[in-house]
Motif scaffolding. Structure first.
Motif, PDB file in Angstrom:
ATOM      1  N   UNK A  65      12.376 -23.768 -55.087  1.00 13.82           N
ATOM      2  CA  UNK A  65      11.500 -22.845 -54.379  1.00 13.82           C
ATOM      3  C   UNK A  65      12.315 -21.672 -53.852  1.00 13.82           C
ATOM      4  N   UNK A  66      11.808 -20.461 -54.047  1.00 12.76           N
ATOM      5  CA  UNK A  66      12.588 -19.269 -53.738  1.00 12.76           C
ATOM      6  C   UNK A  66      12.889 -19.161 -52.254  1.00 12.76           C
ATOM      7  N   UNK A  67      11.901 -19.444 -51.404  1.00 13.95           N
ATOM      8  CA  UNK A  67      12.141 -19.316 -49.968  1.00 13.95           C
ATOM      9  C   UNK A  67      13.134 -20.367 -49.472  1.00 13.95           C
ATOM     10  N   UNK A  68      13.057 -21.575 -50.013  1.00 19.38           N
ATOM     11  CA  UNK A  68      13.992 -22.613 -49.603  1.00 19.38           C
ATOM     12  C   UNK A  68      15.384 -22.366 -50.169  1.00 19.38           C
ATOM     13  N   UNK A  69      15.460 -21.678 -51.286  1.00 19.14           N
ATOM     14  CA  UNK A  69      16.766 -21.314 -51.834  1.00 19.14           C
ATOM     15  C   UNK A  69      17.490 -20.371 -50.877  1.00 19.14           C
ATOM     16  N   UNK A  70      16.777 -19.377 -50.345  1.00 17.96           N
ATOM     17  CA  UNK A  70      17.394 -18.467 -49.374  1.00 17.96           C
ATOM     18  C   UNK A  70      17.773 -19.208 -48.095  1.00 17.96           C
ATOM     19  N   UNK A  71      16.928 -20.155 -47.682  1.00 15.47           N
ATOM     20  CA  UNK A  71      17.247 -20.930 -46.484  1.00 15.47           C
ATOM     21  C   UNK A  71      18.498 -21.781 -46.698  1.00 15.47           C
ATOM     22  N   UNK A  72      18.652 -22.333 -47.898  1.00 15.30           N
ATOM     23  CA  UNK A  72      19.852 -23.118 -48.185  1.00 15.30           C
ATOM     24  C   UNK A  72      21.101 -22.242 -48.170  1.00 15.30           C
ATOM     25  N   UNK A  73      21.017 -21.044 -48.740  1.00 14.17           N
ATOM     26  CA  UNK A  73      22.182 -20.150 -48.750  1.00 14.17           C
ATOM     27  C   UNK A  73      22.589 -19.807 -47.317  1.00 14.17           C
ATOM     28  N   UNK A  74      21.617 -19.541 -46.449  1.00 14.80           N
ATOM     29  CA  UNK A  74      21.940 -19.253 -45.052  1.00 14.80           C
ATOM     30  C   UNK A  74      22.571 -20.468 -44.373  1.00 14.80           C
ATOM     31  N   UNK A  75      22.037 -21.663 -44.681  1.00 14.65           N
ATOM     32  CA  UNK A  75      22.595 -22.882 -44.101  1.00 14.65           C
ATOM     33  C   UNK A  75      24.017 -23.113 -44.596  1.00 14.65           C
ATOM     34  N   UNK A  76      24.256 -22.868 -45.864  1.00 12.32           N
ATOM     35  CA  UNK A  76      25.608 -23.043 -46.403  1.00 12.32           C
ATOM     36  C   UNK A  76      26.594 -22.095 -45.716  1.00 12.32           C
ATOM     37  N   UNK A  77      26.181 -20.851 -45.533  1.00 12.81           N
ATOM     38  CA  UNK A  77      27.068 -19.894 -44.878  1.00 12.81           C
ATOM     39  C   UNK A  77      27.336 -20.285 -43.438  1.00 12.81           C
ATOM     40  N   UNK A  78      26.289 -20.693 -42.739  1.00 15.82           N
ATOM     41  CA  UNK A  78      26.473 -21.098 -41.345  1.00 15.82           C
ATOM     42  C   UNK A  78      27.375 -22.324 -41.258  1.00 15.82           C
ATOM     43  N   UNK A  79      27.199 -23.292 -42.173  1.00 21.23           N
ATOM     44  CA  UNK A  79      28.045 -24.477 -42.173  1.00 21.23           C
ATOM     45  C   UNK A  79      29.489 -24.121 -42.495  1.00 21.23           C
ATOM     46  N   UNK A  80      29.704 -23.102 -43.346  1.00 25.75           N
ATOM     47  CA  UNK A  80      31.066 -22.656 -43.630  1.00 25.75           C
ATOM     48  C   UNK A  80      31.738 -22.118 -42.366  1.00 25.75           C
ATOM     49  N   UNK A  81      30.951 -21.518 -41.483  1.00 30.73           N
ATOM     50  CA  UNK A  81      31.517 -21.012 -40.221  1.00 30.73           C
ATOM     51  C   UNK A  81      31.873 -22.151 -39.276  1.00 30.73           C
ATOM     52  N   UNK A  82      30.962 -23.098 -39.086  1.00 31.62           N
ATOM     53  CA  UNK A  82      31.255 -24.219 -38.192  1.00 31.62           C
ATOM     54  C   UNK A  82      32.374 -25.101 -38.749  1.00 31.62           C
ATOM     55  N   UNK A  83      32.395 -25.279 -40.069  1.00 30.16           N
ATOM     56  CA  UNK A  83      33.464 -26.085 -40.673  1.00 30.16           C
ATOM     57  C   UNK A  83      34.825 -25.421 -40.488  1.00 30.16           C
ATOM     58  N   UNK A  84      34.837 -24.097 -40.575  1.00 27.85           N
ATOM     59  CA  UNK A  84      36.102 -23.394 -40.391  1.00 27.85           C
ATOM     60  C   UNK A  84      36.589 -23.506 -38.953  1.00 27.85           C
ATOM     61  N   UNK A  85      35.680 -23.430 -37.985  1.00 32.05           N
ATOM     62  CA  UNK A  85      36.077 -23.611 -36.585  1.00 32.05           C
ATOM     63  C   UNK A  85      36.663 -24.998 -36.363  1.00 32.05           C
ATOM     64  N   UNK A  86      36.056 -26.003 -36.967  1.00 30.17           N
ATOM     65  CA  UNK A  86      36.578 -27.356 -36.822  1.00 30.17           C
ATOM     66  C   UNK A  86      37.938 -27.494 -37.522  1.00 30.17           C
ATOM     67  N   UNK A  87      38.084 -26.805 -38.651  1.00 25.81           N
ATOM     68  CA  UNK A  87      39.355 -26.832 -39.367  1.00 25.81           C
ATOM     69  C   UNK A  87      40.472 -26.229 -38.508  1.00 25.81           C
ATOM     70  N   UNK A  88      40.169 -25.173 -37.781  1.00 26.76           N
ATOM     71  CA  UNK A  88      41.165 -24.547 -36.903  1.00 26.76           C
ATOM     72  C   UNK A  88      41.566 -25.512 -35.797  1.00 26.76           C
ATOM     73  N   UNK A  89      40.577 -26.183 -35.184  1.00 23.59           N
ATOM     74  CA  UNK A  89      40.877 -27.094 -34.075  1.00 23.59           C
ATOM     75  C   UNK A  89      41.687 -28.285 -34.564  1.00 23.59           C
ATOM     76  N   UNK A  90      41.260 -28.876 -35.683  1.00 20.69           N
ATOM     77  CA  UNK A  90      41.974 -30.050 -36.185  1.00 20.69           C
ATOM     78  C   UNK A  90      43.376 -29.688 -36.668  1.00 20.69           C
ATOM     79  N   UNK A  91      43.529 -28.511 -37.224  1.00 19.25           N
ATOM     80  CA  UNK A  91      44.858 -28.093 -37.672  1.00 19.25           C
ATOM     81  C   UNK A  91      45.798 -27.897 -36.486  1.00 19.25           C
ATOM     82  N   UNK A  92      45.246 -27.395 -35.405  1.00 24.51           N
ATOM     83  CA  UNK A  92      46.078 -27.207 -34.220  1.00 24.51           C
ATOM     84  C   UNK A  92      46.468 -28.543 -33.610  1.00 24.51           C
ATOM     85  N   UNK A  93      45.558 -29.489 -33.640  1.00 22.14           N
ATOM     86  CA  UNK A  93      45.849 -30.802 -33.069  1.00 22.14           C
ATOM     87  C   UNK A  93      46.756 -31.630 -33.966  1.00 22.14           C
TER      88      UNK A  93
END
Length: 711
Positions: free
Chosen positions: A176-204
């Motif tokens: 579905x086209x609308x859900x495809x756009x929603x998934x892309x936004x979710x993937x991008x947002x998850x890439x941001x939160x995952x990167x923040x966690x990667x920074x914290x875990x790397x520091x620890x």
């Protein structure tokens, strides 16, 4: 030659034996068959279910076989554990004196009152008698398909106050086209939160299971510049801050341009840098300021995002064909372009919106470093009122490979027995994992006790699974075909998070009952026996033993209004033809501002009422209005001033039209008495444009019009 004759004679003896059975055995079979017909105990089993067949026969039911005896023997032997016995031996043990086969022939023309099948298309529920019992509900696609479950759980807020994100990993129909756009936004947002966690875990300095040897080599070769690294953290923090504002409705007054934190080009650059850091092993210097900012943002997100604990740092998603089972076609991917490419490879599935993309649980609870899932049974005996039975026992299915995110192979991440039974266990897997890849729930509880988590089975795991099952059934209740004398056994698959919180993955119809291992050999047989106790024994005795099935939910019954076949009638009264009045004549005099016998009396009353409203609004008491005396209306209407144009005068109305403005007292009283019975909204004074049409209609028919609407 002698052997051939002996074989031929043996075949003729078999035919004679079937043609002329033992008289005593025939009388016994006929008596049992007649009793079963009288008690309405004729059943049919389609599929490899020897436990169901044996349990029904023990209750006095007689089977009506739809296939030949040879086909029946082969299906039974495929489903049972023969332990090296031949097919003839297994058949003789099941029916030693061929009594059941004889009774089946005697009831071959009788109505079947209980049918158990593993094929939903084998029986049409529309053609069933109301007393016939079947083991599946029609229109179950909204519950047992991945796409149906994905869509329905989004409507949970209409049925309950629960949040589906607390027990079902977020999921999208990428076709579905609308859900495809929603998934892309979710993937991008998850890439941001995952990167923040990667920074914290790397520091620890935490040891991450996702860091491979290849990644360590790349780490020494690739290094991001401090400027690029700081830009990545700033972009990730901006996206997360925007997300938090959207949850707090702080973005209502924000324009669309302001809401777009990063452009398409900036997103592409960010994802490439994200892949280099997390997947490629690139390194960079991390300042304490950035680490503190990332920690603070993650704490804010954990308070409002229930799934941030399962995301991990790799942003892995699992791609599933929406209508397939047994793990067929399921793949895992972690790059956005790879996911979109996998989905768009099959245009037919994309067109039907059957592809489902679901967030993969990157941090599951592990047993000896190995991933597992939980198969939990539940039984639905009615949809109105919704009645749910939860089985107290379950079993675990292990992977043959130790858990690692270095590879996204199905042998590591999918625990379906249909996949793992064809694989050889890895030598690196812990020795505590069973060779047959299955555990009973008692063994898992013993393992939790050894880890100091024994109480969490009853306080976290079991309550979470019950709530997830009930909520999933609530969302599908209106879409299922609610038929009495129908039940269905379902199998739900759960994955436990690192905190033992259960996450619903999917719900399966007609779960396999094959005794593939010693665990399922005992447990599946008990489930089938207890299902018949709930469905059959409890119909006769409400206090009957239901085995390990526990009633966890019974909804209040909702009465459906019956259709009585009454037609809805709308009746009205016609308006009689009024007395024709003399036509209006144009005049050069100006028309009076108010019509009335006393000069200016109507206008005075209106001015007085307007003034009284002003006085009332100012706080003063308005003067009382005197009622106007009833004066008979004049027979003629004062001429109205015609409308003027540039060169000529245009009369207000044509001679063929007439206006009813006044009536005699007799007519007025007559019309007012009729207006009391007229429907609400009928006008007492008609405009001159409507009168010719009404006059012509009333001349044609004097009967009151009746509008009939069939409902």
């Amino acid at each position: 030659m002698v052997q051939m004759k002996k074989k031929a004679s043996t075949g003729s003896e078999d035919k004679l034996h079937h043609a002329a059975p033992n008289p005593s055995r025939l009388r016994k079979a006929k008596a049992l068959a007649d009793e079963a017909v009288k008690m309405r105990k004729i059943f049919s089993v389609k599929g490899p279910y020897p436990v169901i067949r044996a349990a029904l026969r023990a209750r006095g039911w007689v089977e009506q076989r739809t296939h030949g005896a040879k086909q029946h023997r082969s299906s039974v032997n495929r489903a049972s554990l023969n332990d090296g016995k031949s097919s003839d031996d297994a058949e003789r043990e099941e029916d030693p004196d061929e009594l059941h086969d004889l009774m089946s022939r005697l009831v071959r023309n009788e109505m079947v009152y209980f049918c158990w099948t593993n094929r939903r298309d084998a029986i049409s529920t529309k053609n069933l008698h109301k007393d016939q019992i079947v083991n599946y509900f029609a229109k179950a696609g909204s519950l047992v398909t991945k796409a149906g479950l994905c869509v329905n759980l989004r409507n949970l807020y209409w049925f309950d106050s629960a949040d589906p994100d607390t027990f079902f990993p977020r999921c999208y129909r990428i076709g579905a086209q609308d859900e495809k756009h929603a998934f892309i936004e979710d993937y991008r947002w998850t890439a941001c939160t995952s990167f923040l966690r990667w920074v914290v875990e790397r520091d620890q300095g935490a040891k991450r299971s996702v860091q491979t040897v290849q990644g360590q080599r790349k780490q020494s070769k690739r290094q991001l510049t401090p400027l690029a690294f700081s830009q990545m953290i700033s972009s990730a923090l901006k996206v997360c801050q925007e997300y938090l504002q959207s949850l707090e409705h702080g973005d209502i007054d924000t324009s669309l341009e302001m809401a777009q934190v990063l452009s398409q080009k900036e997103w592409a650059e960010y994802l490439n840098s994200y892949y280099l850091c997390v997947h490629g092993g690139a390194s960079a210097e991390i300042s304490n300021y950035f680490v503190s900012c990332c920690k603070a943002m993650l704490q804010r997100l954990e308070a409002v995002c229930p799934q941030i604990g399962i995301d991990g740092i790799n942003n892995i998603w699992i791609i599933k064909p929406g209508a397939k089972s047994r793990g067929r076609g399921i793949k895992c991917a972690k790059r956005l372009d790879q996911i979109l490419q996998l989905v768009t490879s099959d245009l037919m599935l994309v067109k039907d919106s059957k592809w489902v993309v679901q967030k993969y649980i990157e941090r599951p609870f592990l047993i000896y470093g190995t991933k597992f899932d939980v198969r939990q049974w539940f039984l639905v005996t009615d949809w109105n009122p919704l009645t749910v039975w939860f089985y107290k026992k379950c079993y675990l299915r292990f992977s043959t490979q130790p858990y690692s995110l270095d590879t996204l192979d199905r042998s590591v991440h999918l625990c379906n027995n249909s996949i793992q039974k064809n694989l050889k266990p890895s030598q690196q897997r812990h020795g505590g994992v069973p060779a047959d890849n299955m555990w009973l729930d008692e063994q898992f509880r013993a393992f939790l006790a050894s880890q100091g988590k024994a109480a969490q089975w009853e306080t976290v795991v079991v309550p979470g699974m019950k709530k997830a099952v009930i909520h999933a059934l609530q969302t599908a209740q209106d879409l299922m075909e609610s038929r009495k004398n129908t039940f269905e056994l379902y199998g739900a698959d759960f994955v436990l998070g690192c905190d033992l919180h259960p996450w619903l993955i999917e719900i399966n119809a007609s779960p396999t009952m094959a005794p593939s291992t010693p665990v399922t050999a005992d447990l599946c047989a008990a489930v089938q026996e207890d299902t018949l106790r709930v469905v059959l024994d409890r119909r006769v005795d409400r206090a009957a033993n239901t085995g390990n099935f526990q009633l966890i939910y019974k909804q209040a019954a909702v009465e459906v209004p019956q259709y009585r076949g009454i037609n809805l009638l709308v009746e009205g009264f016609n308006i009689k033809n009024p007395r024709p009045l003399p036509p209006l004549k144009p005049s050069n005099r100006s028309a009076p501002k108010c019509l009335g016998t006393a000069k200016g009396k109507g206008c005075t009353a209106r001015r007085r009422s307007h003034r009284s409203g002003e006085l009332k609004s100012n706080g003063a008491e308005p003067a009382p209005l005197l009622p106007e005396p009833s004066v008979p209306p004049p027979t003629k209407i004062p001429p109205l001033h015609p409308a003027k144009t540039a060169d000529k005068q245009v009369p207000l109305c044509d001679k063929s039209h007439s206006v009813v403005l006044w009536k005699s007292q007799a007519e007025a009283s007559h019309v007012s008495s009729e207006s009391e019975h007229a429907p609400q909204g009928s006008a007492e004074i008609l405009s001159h444009e409507r009168l010719p049409l009404l006059n012509s209609q009333t001349k044609q028919s004097s009967a009151p019009p009746v509008l009939q609407i069939n409902v």
